[in-house]
Scaffold this motif. Structure first.
Motif, mmCIF file in Angstrom:
data_model
loop_
_atom_site.group_PDB
_atom_site.id
_atom_site.type_symbol
_atom_site.label_atom_id
_atom_site.label_comp_id
_atom_site.label_asym_id
_atom_site.label_seq_id
_atom_site.Cartn_x
_atom_site.Cartn_y
_atom_site.Cartn_z
ATOM 1 N N ALA A 117 0.837 -1.205 0.000
ATOM 2 C CA ALA A 117 0.000 0.000 0.000
ATOM 3 C C ALA A 117 0.866 1.246 0.000
ATOM 4 N N PHE A 118 1.960 1.219 0.759
ATOM 5 C CA PHE A 118 2.888 2.355 0.773
ATOM 6 C C PHE A 118 3.449 2.601 -0.628
ATOM 7 N N ALA A 119 3.765 1.499 -1.329
ATOM 8 C CA ALA A 119 4.371 1.620 -2.657
ATOM 9 C C ALA A 119 3.388 2.145 -3.698
ATOM 10 N N SER A 120 2.098 1.882 -3.508
ATOM 11 C CA SER A 120 1.122 2.258 -4.530
ATOM 12 C C SER A 120 0.498 3.628 -4.297
ATOM 13 N N CYS A 121 0.516 4.116 -3.055
ATOM 14 C CA CYS A 121 -0.111 5.402 -2.753
ATOM 15 C C CYS A 121 0.920 6.543 -2.813
ATOM 16 N N GLY A 122 0.427 7.731 -3.123
ATOM 17 C CA GLY A 122 1.318 8.875 -3.260
ATOM 18 C C GLY A 122 1.889 9.353 -1.952
ATOM 19 N N PHE A 123 1.230 9.039 -0.834
ATOM 20 C CA PHE A 123 1.697 9.485 0.476
ATOM 21 C C PHE A 123 1.460 8.364 1.477
ATOM 22 N N SER A 124 2.359 8.228 2.448
ATOM 23 C CA SER A 124 2.208 7.157 3.439
ATOM 24 C C SER A 124 2.618 7.645 4.818
ATOM 25 N N PHE A 125 1.824 7.266 5.817
ATOM 26 C CA PHE A 125 2.111 7.560 7.217
ATOM 27 C C PHE A 125 2.450 6.254 7.926
ATOM 28 N N ALA A 126 3.466 6.276 8.766
ATOM 29 C CA ALA A 126 3.739 5.168 9.685
ATOM 30 C C ALA A 126 3.423 5.637 11.089
ATOM 31 N N VAL A 127 2.679 4.829 11.845
ATOM 32 C CA VAL A 127 2.369 5.207 13.222
ATOM 33 C C VAL A 127 3.650 5.160 14.052
ATOM 34 N N GLY A 128 3.623 5.790 15.226
ATOM 35 C CA GLY A 128 4.820 5.943 16.027
ATOM 36 C C GLY A 128 5.464 4.640 16.454
ATOM 37 N N ASP A 129 4.671 3.568 16.657
ATOM 38 C CA ASP A 129 5.227 2.286 17.078
ATOM 39 C C ASP A 129 5.250 1.270 15.941
ATOM 40 N N ALA A 130 5.283 1.749 14.695
ATOM 41 C CA ALA A 130 5.381 0.853 13.537
ATOM 42 C C ALA A 130 6.738 0.153 13.532
ATOM 43 N N VAL A 131 6.823 -0.968 12.810
ATOM 44 C CA VAL A 131 8.104 -1.674 12.674
ATOM 45 C C VAL A 131 9.056 -0.812 11.846
ATOM 46 N N ASP A 132 10.349 -1.042 12.015
ATOM 47 C CA ASP A 132 11.354 -0.185 11.388
ATOM 48 C C ASP A 132 11.238 -0.143 9.871
ATOM 49 N N SER A 133 10.953 -1.283 9.237
ATOM 50 C CA SER A 133 10.887 -1.300 7.770
ATOM 51 C C SER A 133 9.756 -0.425 7.255
ATOM 52 N N ILE A 134 8.679 -0.316 8.013
ATOM 53 C CA ILE A 134 7.574 0.556 7.628
ATOM 54 C C ILE A 134 7.991 2.020 7.799
ATOM 55 N N LYS A 135 8.650 2.330 8.896
ATOM 56 C CA LYS A 135 9.086 3.712 9.121
ATOM 57 C C LYS A 135 10.054 4.167 8.030
ATOM 58 N N GLN A 136 10.936 3.267 7.610
ATOM 59 C CA GLN A 136 11.925 3.616 6.603
ATOM 60 C C GLN A 136 11.299 3.878 5.238
ATOM 61 N N ASN A 137 10.130 3.287 4.978
ATOM 62 C CA ASN A 137 9.478 3.448 3.683
ATOM 63 C C ASN A 137 8.349 4.472 3.702
ATOM 64 N N ALA A 138 8.085 5.061 4.858
ATOM 65 C CA ALA A 138 6.984 6.013 4.979
ATOM 66 C C ALA A 138 7.403 7.410 4.543
ATOM 67 N N THR A 139 6.427 8.145 4.002
ATOM 68 C CA THR A 139 6.669 9.556 3.711
ATOM 69 C C THR A 139 6.791 10.344 5.001
ATOM 70 N N CYS A 140 6.002 9.964 5.997
ATOM 71 C CA CYS A 140 5.990 10.682 7.280
ATOM 72 C C CYS A 140 5.808 9.675 8.413
ATOM 73 N N VAL A 141 6.611 9.809 9.459
ATOM 74 C CA VAL A 141 6.462 8.973 10.656
ATOM 75 C C VAL A 141 5.771 9.802 11.729
ATOM 76 N N LEU A 142 4.631 9.315 12.195
ATOM 77 C CA LEU A 142 3.866 10.025 13.213
ATOM 78 C C LEU A 142 4.510 9.853 14.584
ATOM 79 N N SER A 143 4.259 10.783 15.476
ATOM 80 C CA SER A 143 4.825 10.691 16.819
ATOM 81 C C SER A 143 3.930 9.881 17.750
ATOM 82 N N THR A 144 2.679 9.650 17.345
ATOM 83 C CA THR A 144 1.707 8.956 18.191
ATOM 84 C C THR A 144 1.580 7.495 17.776
ATOM 85 N N ASN A 145 1.387 6.615 18.749
ATOM 86 C CA ASN A 145 1.260 5.187 18.476
ATOM 87 C C ASN A 145 -0.119 4.837 17.931
#
Length: 424
Positions: free
Chosen positions: A358-386
């Motif tokens: 889904a991250f690869a297909s959408c123009g923008f991606s958010f990772a929640v604050g407690d997401a796994v590292d691979s998701i955070k690395q591929n996100a457009t924005c990492v949120l501060s909240t879990n």
């Protein structure tokens, strides 16, 4: 004072192998960088430092200068040091080999710091950024002393505006460096820096050793090339067919969210009869209504399905959803088409590796604050909240703020409009 621009270039890149030789409008990338650097009015010479014969030969073929450096150089700075050991230059400028849009005037901005101030030992660049960009852990931020020396560099959002009382300016670090020869040669002898190891930012070795870094401010950052998408963007900009920067939150027209780990805390609870129970955060529900009131629809895409989730969506009047769907890429395509929205205008909120398509297909991606590292690395924005703790609400407010709509909704009239439409 002689100034030498050094362009470190290695063939082996984890994401784009052979990156310096990638074609941009009929020329290898390294040639674009070299010719831009050669336009500096204050530098005396330009040289490429590489450990690969293919890059060396390519530079020689377009008439540039190149030197071979040892294979064991761990970084671009190490290649600069190898050049400095055999050079009579006084100041060395490190220009990244994957930034074909670098501006000669920015190079001269750094060089001028050495020409006008004998105390400057190391210098670099920064550019102002917005709050959203400051949250991106792929972007290195810098905070400054009153004298414009670097106070600290971090991948985290610094400074942190804890009380929301003031909003100090935020700056992105641009990885163009200048060094006096002694400061450059000293680098490899400095003590190991725990901060450098933690942040993976080698400039922190200087700061922790008490060596100041002068930071010059430029108007904006130029995009480099780390991914194929970056390469496409740079090609378009150089060809004159596009001047677009990466997509912004203000362009989002649809938000799709995962459920477990995002809309909930990811914990699975079962009742006495085996029914699945879920815990939702009321703030996230209000965030959905705020987006809907602003004309930005929300859809839910989940690999699980249960009555508790369906009841929650019914309360929130989220009628466009796909539950029990494991193929996230196809699910995003279906939901975007249902809303009549392009995937490039769609944001996805996720927390685990199953969300990567889904991250690869959408123009923008958010990772929640407690997401796994691979998701955070591929996100457009990492949120501060879990997840399940208000992460969706945080994403909603970022989108609304980017569109200039948040203040209108944070009023008595705005909230009354939202609350009359559905339960929180």
């Amino acid at each position: 004072m002689r100034v030498l621009i050094v362009i470190p270039a290695r063939y082996g890149s984890s994401r784009l192998p052979g990156k310096p030789l990638l074609d941009i409008l009929g020329k290898p990338m390294i040639e674009h960088v070299y010719r831009k650097a050669s336009l500096s009015a204050l530098a005396h010479d330009v040289v490429v430092a590489t450990d690969d014969a293919r890059i060396f030969d390519t530079v020689a073929n377009f008439g540039g200068k190149a030197v071979m450096t040892p294979l064991n150089c761990a970084s671009g700075t190490d290649r600069l040091i190898e050049v400095a050991k055999k050079s009579s230059a006084d100041v060395f400028i490190n220009v990244q080999g994957d930034e074909p849009l670098i501006r000669p005037q920015d190079i001269d901005l750094v060089i001028n710091a050495f020409l006008t101030d004998d105390s400057v030992q190391v210098a670099t660049l920064c550019a102002p950024i917005d709050d959203l960009t400051a949250r991106d852990t792929n972007v290195v931020k810098v905070v400054l002393r009153h004298n414009r020396d670097a106070l600290y560099f971090s991948r985290c959002a610094i400074p942190c505006n804890r009380d929301k009382s003031e909003n100090p300016p935020k700056f992105k670090h641009i990885g163009l460096y200048g060094y006096r020869k002694d400061a450059l040669l000293q680098f490899q002898h400095l003590p190991s820096s725990p901060l450098e190891d933690c942040e993976k930012l080698e400039q922190l070795r200087y700061l922790q050793a008490g060596i100041s870094i002068k930071v010059l401010e430029t108007s904006s950052a130029f995009p480099g090339v780390d991914t194929l998408e970056d390469l496409k963007q740079v090609r378009a900009i150089i060809s004159g067919t596009s001047r677009d920067l990466p997509r912004s939150l203000a362009e989002i027209k649809l938000v799709i969210t995962d459920v477990d780990g995002v809309f909930t805390d990811g914990l699975l609870h079962y009742g006495e009869n085996g029914e699945e129970l879920k815990s939702f955060n009321a703030r996230d529900g209000l965030g959905m209504k705020m987006l809907n009131s602003a004309g930005i629809p929300v859809s839910v895409l989940s690999g699980r399905d249960c009555p508790a989730l369906r009841k929650r969506l019914q309360d929130l009047k989220i009628d466009k959803h796909l539950l029990g769907t494991l193929c996230k890429r196809e699910g995003c395509e279906i939901l975007a088409a249902t809303h009549g929205v392009s995937l490039s205008d769609t944001a996805f909120i996720g927390d685990d590796v199953i969300d990567l398509p889904a991250f690869a297909s959408c123009g923008f991606s958010f990772a929640v604050g407690d997401a796994v590292d691979s998701i955070k690395q591929n996100a457009t924005c990492v949120l501060s909240t879990n997840g399940g703790r208000g992460a969706f609400r945080e994403a909603a407010e970022l989108i609304l703020a980017a569109k200039g709509l948040l203040d209108n909704l944070n009023t008595a009239q705005g909230i009354e409009k939202i609350l009359t439409s559905a339960t929180q």
